[in-house]
Every structure is written in C-alpha cells, then in structure tokens.
Write a protein that holds these residues in place. Structure first.
Motif, short mmCIF file in Angstrom:
data_model
loop_
_atom_site.label_atom_id
_atom_site.label_comp_id
_atom_site.label_asym_id
_atom_site.label_seq_id
_atom_site.Cartn_x
_atom_site.Cartn_y
_atom_site.Cartn_z
N LEU A 85 -64.56 -48.49 -4.01
CA LEU A 85 -64.46 -49.05 -2.67
C LEU A 85 -63.53 -48.21 -1.82
O LEU A 85 -62.48 -47.76 -2.30
CB LEU A 85 -63.96 -50.49 -2.76
N LEU A 117 -68.57 -47.31 -1.58
CA LEU A 117 -68.92 -48.37 -0.64
C LEU A 117 -67.71 -48.65 0.24
O LEU A 117 -66.58 -48.66 -0.25
CB LEU A 117 -69.30 -49.65 -1.38
N SER A 118 -67.97 -48.87 1.51
CA SER A 118 -66.87 -49.22 2.40
C SER A 118 -66.51 -50.69 2.24
O SER A 118 -67.38 -51.55 2.16
CB SER A 118 -67.28 -48.96 3.84
N ALA A 119 -65.22 -50.96 2.19
CA ALA A 119 -64.75 -52.35 2.23
C ALA A 119 -64.05 -52.62 3.56
O ALA A 119 -63.32 -53.60 3.69
CB ALA A 119 -63.84 -52.65 1.06
N GLY A 120 -64.26 -51.75 4.55
CA GLY A 120 -63.71 -51.98 5.88
C GLY A 120 -62.41 -51.24 6.12
O GLY A 120 -62.17 -50.17 5.56
N PHE A 137 -71.51 -53.30 -7.37
CA PHE A 137 -71.89 -54.34 -6.40
C PHE A 137 -73.40 -54.33 -6.24
O PHE A 137 -73.99 -53.28 -6.01
CB PHE A 137 -71.20 -54.09 -5.05
N ASP A 138 -74.00 -55.51 -6.34
CA ASP A 138 -75.45 -55.52 -6.40
C ASP A 138 -75.98 -56.84 -5.85
O ASP A 138 -75.46 -57.89 -6.14
CB ASP A 138 -75.86 -55.35 -7.85
N VAL A 145 -67.49 -56.08 1.68
CA VAL A 145 -68.36 -54.97 1.26
C VAL A 145 -69.76 -55.15 1.85
O VAL A 145 -70.36 -54.20 2.36
CB VAL A 145 -68.41 -54.86 -0.28
N ASN A 152 -69.79 -54.18 5.54
CA ASN A 152 -69.50 -52.79 5.91
C ASN A 152 -70.49 -51.76 5.35
O ASN A 152 -70.23 -50.56 5.45
CB ASN A 152 -68.08 -52.42 5.49
N ASN A 153 -71.56 -52.23 4.72
CA ASN A 153 -72.53 -51.29 4.19
C ASN A 153 -73.93 -51.75 4.53
O ASN A 153 -74.29 -52.90 4.31
CB ASN A 153 -72.39 -51.20 2.65
N LEU A 197 -76.77 -53.86 2.16
CA LEU A 197 -76.16 -54.68 1.12
C LEU A 197 -75.85 -56.04 1.73
O LEU A 197 -75.12 -56.14 2.69
CB LEU A 197 -74.85 -54.06 0.61
N LEU A 199 -74.21 -60.15 -1.78
CA LEU A 199 -73.80 -59.32 -2.91
C LEU A 199 -73.26 -60.12 -4.09
O LEU A 199 -72.55 -61.11 -3.91
CB LEU A 199 -72.67 -58.40 -2.47
#
Lengths: 222, 222
Positions: A161, A186-189, A221-222, B207, B210-211, B214, B217
């Motif tokens: 992240l 992945l961006s978390a902000g 993350f899915d 997450v 910001n993506n 996605l 999640l």
C-alpha cells in the motif's frame, strides 16, 4: 534510478535490495551508520542476486553519502531510529528526491503485537514532520514480511500500500514497487491515511502467530 | 444451529443471512427493534436465496426474541448501537450462547476513513464489557464488504479474522464462517488484538476509494 536503503543492512533493507537487484537495473546504495557494514551487506546482496541468476549493482556507504547520491531514499530503519536517521541525512535531501518510509510503530505485548504509533499519529507522519517541507514523503512497503522478501526463491503475489500527498512521488514509488516481480502497488490515499496502513503490520504478525502453516504473511486485496 | 442477526435488516446482516441461507441449513433469526421490519427483511432474504437456487429458513423477530431463541447472536448493528442493542437482549444471554461482533469503529473524514475506536479500545472490547461475563464474545466478519456479501452472484475467495478469548466459541464461529463458500476464517488471537482487526475496515474503504476497478474489497492473507 538510484535508490538508497538507509539502515539497509537490516532485514527489510536486505529484502528490497535483493528484489530490486534481481528484478531491475536500478543502482542500489546501502546506507548504514557504519560504512564498513554497509559495504559488507552490499557484497552479500550482490552475491545473493548472483545466486538467483541475476546481476545487481549494490554499493555500501554511510547513510548520508547513500542519501546524497540517491533519487529515492528509503528509511529502512526501525521506527525509533527514523528521526535520527532523517537528521543525519537531511542536508542531502532536496525537492527532486523522494523519501520513502516503510516502518510501522508497534509494540510486542504478552497477547500479541499492537499498533503503537508515535505521538505524530503514525511513523509516516513523524517522517513527514522530520523531512524538509519541499521533499516529498511516501509511505510504502510496510506490510512485506522481510524474510520472505529476502528469500528470492519465494514468490510474492501480494500487495503493498502506498500513501502520499504528492502524486508524482507516489507514482515513482508505485512504479518501483511494481518492478518487483509479484508485487502490486495500491494507493491507500494521502499521508493522513498512514495509521491504518501501518496497523496492518502487527495484524499480519498476529495472524501468522495464531495459525498453523502461515508465516511471513503478506496481504492481497481482492 | 440457530443464528440471530440483531440489526439484521442492515447490510451486513443481509449479507450474512443470504450467505448462510444459501450455504447452510442453519435457522436464521433476523432481529430488529421493529419486528415488522425484521419479518419483511426475512422474507426478502428467503426470496434472494431462492433466486440463487437455495432454500433458506429465515424468520423475523424483535431483537430480544431473536437473541433468546439463538445459539449464536451476531451484533450486526453500527458501533454506536452496540451498547443499547446488548442492553436490550442481555437478559436472554447465557453461557451457552456466543455473541459475535463484526462492527468496527471508524470516522469518515475529508481525506479518508480512519479508525476511531470507542474508549474501551475497540468495538469488540466495548461488547466484551457490555455482555455478561459468562457469555463468550467473538470478534469476526469485520472485513467483509457488505454489498459483495449480499450479492450471491459474487464469489468471495477472501478471509475473515476471528478474535476470541474462549477457544470453543472461536471454533464455533470459525466453523460458521467457513461454511460460507469462499470464506476462510483465520485467528488473529485474543480479544485484545481486536483493534488491529477493526482497523482493516477503514483501510479497505480507503484502498477501494483510491484505486480504479477495486470496490467491495476483501482481503486474503497469503
């Protein structure tokens, strides 16, 4: 690109060095308070990458010299050394650099690991406070099990992240992360979301501790 | 087994009801402050499961009656209703019951969602304090996106984390979790490790926000 791994003789530094060493052509600068130790570590990382069939460029320096030569500076030090490490290299940083912080504040207690941020709210916030304002700070690589990262025979298939307030810096670090085989960024902000990202580190340890056959855990993350 | 979903007209209650309804033979008791609403929700869950080719037993009651009839009582209410919901059902609980808490304390701020536990340290701890001492409490199902859970056409392939101090209660809830197709239960240790588990909920939202591509999640530990 030149990437400095300050405190790069430690386990997360080793993991990032051998992964980038194997998977990219970036020049890796291992920093340590003791340049002798940094050079020895650099040699061992080159050897580990060679064993995996790769060819890495890794050199050792004291932290300030590593930071001075680098475009991206990773603070691969424990949380309690973040402030003094920044202080030692601060004069070498400018607006073209990116400082990356992977540390998470936590405390081992009898019943498990708990998130224990510094008073700034997160280690990432502490770094943001310590680094000169014009230098972008990015939080990343918090949730990677160092042992698995350092063992090139292990596949990753996990996420890291990224938190940042500077979009260009975030993009640079996300790109570097995704150059590592099997790692998705992945961006978390923004940086203010760092505490929740750092909290995942003690959680991963607690989950690994409490389940058979799970260790060196990462997350997807899915 | 009889499972009460208190506040079960809400989205997480719906998700658990339709998954258990489709994947198990347990009797599901939807609780609400308003038994009419609970009965209407129960009917709609039966219909949703029937649409997916299943046959669920779901009935609606007021919260206290649902809790009284159940072996496992899930507090599927927002964090700020946990205390009054427990108060409303407390006299129906005994040592043979298991109380399950899936709520996470969080706060939406301009820059993202942040973990915001009650003063007890976590919602799980608040529930532990509110429920009579002899009744085991288990934290679970925090990190499931309600919309995805409720949509039976979506596969899960994700994990849920379980925290508990009572091994039998933890085993019961883990078994119930794994009866849901595509859900794996992992222990995160004792109740005192709940804050790190609950922190994952705002992180998942950040997450997802910001993506691109996605949403809803979940997380898989690997």
């Amino acid at each position: 690109m030149r990437i400095a791994l300050l405190g790069g003789t430690g386990d997360i530094g080793e993991g990032l060095a051998v992964r980038w060493g194997r998977d990219t052509d970036h020049e890796l600068l291992v920093g340590s308070r003791d340049p002798e130790k940094a050079r020895a570590a650099a040699e061992s990382y080159v050897a580990a990458v060679a064993d995996a069939g790769g060819d890495a460029t890794v050199k050792g320096f004291d932290n300030a010299m590593a930071a001075d030569r680098a475009d991206v500076v990773v603070l691969a030090v424990p949380p309690y050394h973040v402030a003094d490490t920044v202080e030692a290299v601060e004069s070498t940083l400018d607006a073209d650099d990116v400082v990356v912080t992977p540390a998470a504040g936590m405390k081992r207690e009898d019943d498990g690991f708990h998130y224990h941020p510094p008073s700034a709210g997160s280690v990432t916030a502490l770094v943001r406070d310590a680094v000169p304002d014009e230098v972008p700070v990015v939080g990343a690589f918090h949730n990677l099990a160092a042992g698995r990262l350092a063992d090139l025979s292990q596949e990753l298939g996990i996420d890291t992240l990224v938190v940042a307030d500077d979009d260009d810096a975030a993009a640079t670090v996300s790109r570097l992360a995704e150059e590592i085989e099997g790692l998705r960024a992945l961006s978390a902000g923004g940086l203010s979301n760092a505490a929740e990202v750092e909290s995942l580190t003690p959680l991963l340890i607690n989950v690994a501790t409490n389940n058979d056959d799970l260790h060196d855990l990462g997350v997807r993350f899915d």
